[in-house]
Motif scaffolding. Structure first.
Motif, PDB file in Angstrom:
ATOM      1  N   PHE A 104       0.852  -1.188   0.000  1.00  0.00           N
ATOM      2  CA  PHE A 104       0.000   0.000   0.000  1.00  0.00           C
ATOM      3  C   PHE A 104       0.889   1.240   0.000  1.00  0.00           C
ATOM      4  CE2 PHE A 104      -2.603  -3.328   1.989  1.00  0.00           C
ATOM      5  CZ  PHE A 104      -3.557  -3.405   0.983  1.00  0.00           C
ATOM      6  N   THR A 105       0.579   2.141  -0.917  1.00  0.00           N
ATOM      7  CA  THR A 105       1.489   3.235  -1.225  1.00  0.00           C
ATOM      8  C   THR A 105       0.731   4.527  -1.488  1.00  0.00           C
ATOM      9  OG1 THR A 105       3.039   1.664  -2.239  1.00  0.00           O
ATOM     10  CG2 THR A 105       3.303   3.959  -2.849  1.00  0.00           C
ATOM     11  N   GLU A 106       1.335   5.628  -1.101  1.00  0.00           N
ATOM     12  CA  GLU A 106       0.836   6.952  -1.483  1.00  0.00           C
ATOM     13  C   GLU A 106       1.705   7.464  -2.624  1.00  0.00           C
ATOM     14  OE1 GLU A 106       1.152  11.469   0.306  1.00  0.00           O
ATOM     15  OE2 GLU A 106       0.618   9.856   1.696  1.00  0.00           O
ATOM     16  N   ILE A 107       1.077   7.935  -3.705  1.00  0.00           N
ATOM     17  CA  ILE A 107       1.844   8.518  -4.796  1.00  0.00           C
ATOM     18  C   ILE A 107       1.299   9.907  -5.103  1.00  0.00           C
ATOM     19  CG2 ILE A 107       2.389   6.258  -5.795  1.00  0.00           C
ATOM     20  CD1 ILE A 107       0.380   6.847  -8.020  1.00  0.00           C
ATOM     21  N   TYR A 108       2.186  10.744  -5.591  1.00  0.00           N
ATOM     22  CA  TYR A 108       1.778  12.101  -5.972  1.00  0.00           C
ATOM     23  C   TYR A 108       2.120  12.299  -7.440  1.00  0.00           C
ATOM     24  CZ  TYR A 108       1.015  17.082  -5.989  1.00  0.00           C
ATOM     25  OH  TYR A 108       0.531  18.334  -6.285  1.00  0.00           O
ATOM     26  N   VAL A 109       1.095  12.713  -8.215  1.00  0.00           N
ATOM     27  CA  VAL A 109       1.292  12.880  -9.652  1.00  0.00           C
ATOM     28  C   VAL A 109       0.837  14.255 -10.118  1.00  0.00           C
ATOM     29  CG1 VAL A 109       0.815  11.929 -11.944  1.00  0.00           C
ATOM     30  CG2 VAL A 109       0.927  10.401  -9.978  1.00  0.00           C
ATOM     31  N   THR A 110      -0.385  14.631  -9.751  1.00  0.00           N
ATOM     32  CA  THR A 110      -0.960  15.845 -10.303  1.00  0.00           C
ATOM     33  C   THR A 110      -1.955  16.461  -9.330  1.00  0.00           C
ATOM     34  OG1 THR A 110      -2.104  16.761 -12.246  1.00  0.00           O
ATOM     35  CG2 THR A 110      -2.859  14.632 -11.451  1.00  0.00           C
ATOM     36  N   SER A 111      -2.395  17.683  -9.659  1.00  0.00           N
ATOM     37  CA  SER A 111      -3.352  18.431  -8.852  1.00  0.00           C
ATOM     38  C   SER A 111      -2.816  18.603  -7.433  1.00  0.00           C
ATOM     39  CB  SER A 111      -4.728  17.755  -8.848  1.00  0.00           C
ATOM     40  OG  SER A 111      -5.216  17.650 -10.165  1.00  0.00           O
ATOM     41  N   ASN A 112      -3.713  18.747  -6.478  1.00  0.00           N
ATOM     42  CA  ASN A 112      -3.292  18.932  -5.094  1.00  0.00           C
ATOM     43  C   ASN A 112      -3.671  17.741  -4.236  1.00  0.00           C
ATOM     44  OD1 ASN A 112      -2.159  21.568  -5.336  1.00  0.00           O
ATOM     45  ND2 ASN A 112      -4.225  22.364  -5.567  1.00  0.00           N
ATOM     46  N   GLN A 113      -3.783  16.584  -4.854  1.00  0.00           N
ATOM     47  CA  GLN A 113      -4.178  15.411  -4.086  1.00  0.00           C
ATOM     48  C   GLN A 113      -3.261  14.238  -4.369  1.00  0.00           C
ATOM     49  OE1 GLN A 113      -7.824  13.416  -5.528  1.00  0.00           O
ATOM     50  NE2 GLN A 113      -7.965  14.995  -7.106  1.00  0.00           N
ATOM     51  N   ALA A 114      -3.006  13.476  -3.336  1.00  0.00           N
ATOM     52  CA  ALA A 114      -2.224  12.253  -3.482  1.00  0.00           C
ATOM     53  C   ALA A 114      -3.174  11.108  -3.825  1.00  0.00           C
ATOM     54  CB  ALA A 114      -1.479  11.958  -2.191  1.00  0.00           C
ATOM     55  N   LEU A 115      -2.624  10.057  -4.396  1.00  0.00           N
ATOM     56  CA  LEU A 115      -3.375   8.845  -4.687  1.00  0.00           C
ATOM     57  C   LEU A 115      -2.909   7.753  -3.731  1.00  0.00           C
ATOM     58  CD1 LEU A 115      -3.089   8.917  -8.578  1.00  0.00           C
ATOM     59  CD2 LEU A 115      -5.151   9.416  -7.238  1.00  0.00           C
ATOM     60  N   HIS A 116      -3.847   6.946  -3.264  1.00  0.00           N
ATOM     61  CA  HIS A 116      -3.530   5.880  -2.308  1.00  0.00           C
ATOM     62  C   HIS A 116      -4.008   4.550  -2.876  1.00  0.00           C
ATOM     63  CE1 HIS A 116      -2.607   8.712   1.017  1.00  0.00           C
ATOM     64  NE2 HIS A 116      -3.421   9.490   0.326  1.00  0.00           N
ATOM     65  N   GLY A 117      -3.163   3.562  -2.794  1.00  0.00           N
ATOM     66  CA  GLY A 117      -3.511   2.241  -3.317  1.00  0.00           C
ATOM     67  C   GLY A 117      -2.262   1.392  -3.421  1.00  0.00           C
TER      68      GLY A 117
END
Length: 222
Positions: A92-105
């Motif tokens: 399970f990982t947090e990634i940051y790509v775009t906008s002002n929100q991180a993605l979790h999965g």
């Protein structure tokens, strides 16, 4: 002076999109550096570092280091983005790509220039490697959104994945999709086709919009 010569020192990094990250530089590889912010290891592709500087003494004094989590890479090998993504598969990982929100999965598969990511919110996503700003693997006992393992499928998709990001998008022709986590109305619609590095997207009102493939960061189906 390069980052590798300052392993063990406290630095501040400015990334693309004016994102600031601070912490101790733990390791530096060919295309990736590892920053420890006192709670987590952040794995940061160096291509996105706009500039860096040393933290001042009073800034360093503000850091409180928690119990050191275990890094996911082998200290005996030079780190790289691809090796780190491979080590993070299924974690399970947090990634940051775009906008002002991180993605979790969690990462499902790693292809030539993108990886497949499963998010409990957005489901199966395709993430361009060129636009990944950083990733933070969870500690062993964390789950995104407090979900149980039963709520997080091991094989969430029956889709076969293309080797390249461009071909994967082309395979979605005729599908309703969202690019870049829906940052504006012009990145949601039906894929009509791809030509000359531009994706033709039909918006909700039936108008065509042409999106440059180089600026597409994430893709998920509605």
């Amino acid at each position: 002076m390069n980052l590798k010569s300052n392993i063990g020192k406290y630095v501040k990094l400015e990334l693309s999109g004016k994102k600031l990250l601070s912490g101790m530089m733990v390791d530096v590889g060919s295309d990736l550096c590892v920053l420890y912010n006192g709670n987590d290891y952040l794995y940061i592709p160096t291509v996105h570092i706009q500039n860096w500087q040393f933290l001042k003494k009073d800034e360093i004094d503000e850091f409180t280091l928690s119990n050191d989590p275990t890094p996911i890479y082998n200290h005996n090998e030079e780190i790289s983005l691809r090796k780190t993504l491979t080590s993070a598969k299924g974690i399970f990982t947090e990634i940051y790509v775009t906008s002002n929100q991180a993605l979790h999965g969690y990462i499902i598969s790693i292809m030539n220039n993108y990886f497949v990511f499963y998010s409990p919110i957005y489901k199966t996503m395709f993430i361009s490697l060129n636009h990944l700003k950083w990733l933070i693997p969870y500690t062993n006992h964390q789950r995104p959104y407090g979900l149980s393992n039963a709520s997080l499928p091991v094989n969430p998709s029956n889709i076969t994945f293309a080797r390249s990001f461009e071909i994967q998008i082309e395979k979605l022709k005729g599908e309703l999709i969202v690019f870049n986590i829906g940052e504006n109305a012009n990145v949601m619609g039906k894929i009509q086709g791809i030509k000359d590095n531009f994706v033709e997207l039909i918006t909700a009102k039936g108008d065509p919009v042409y999106l440059n493939l180089q600026h597409i960061k994430t893709v998920h189906m509605t």
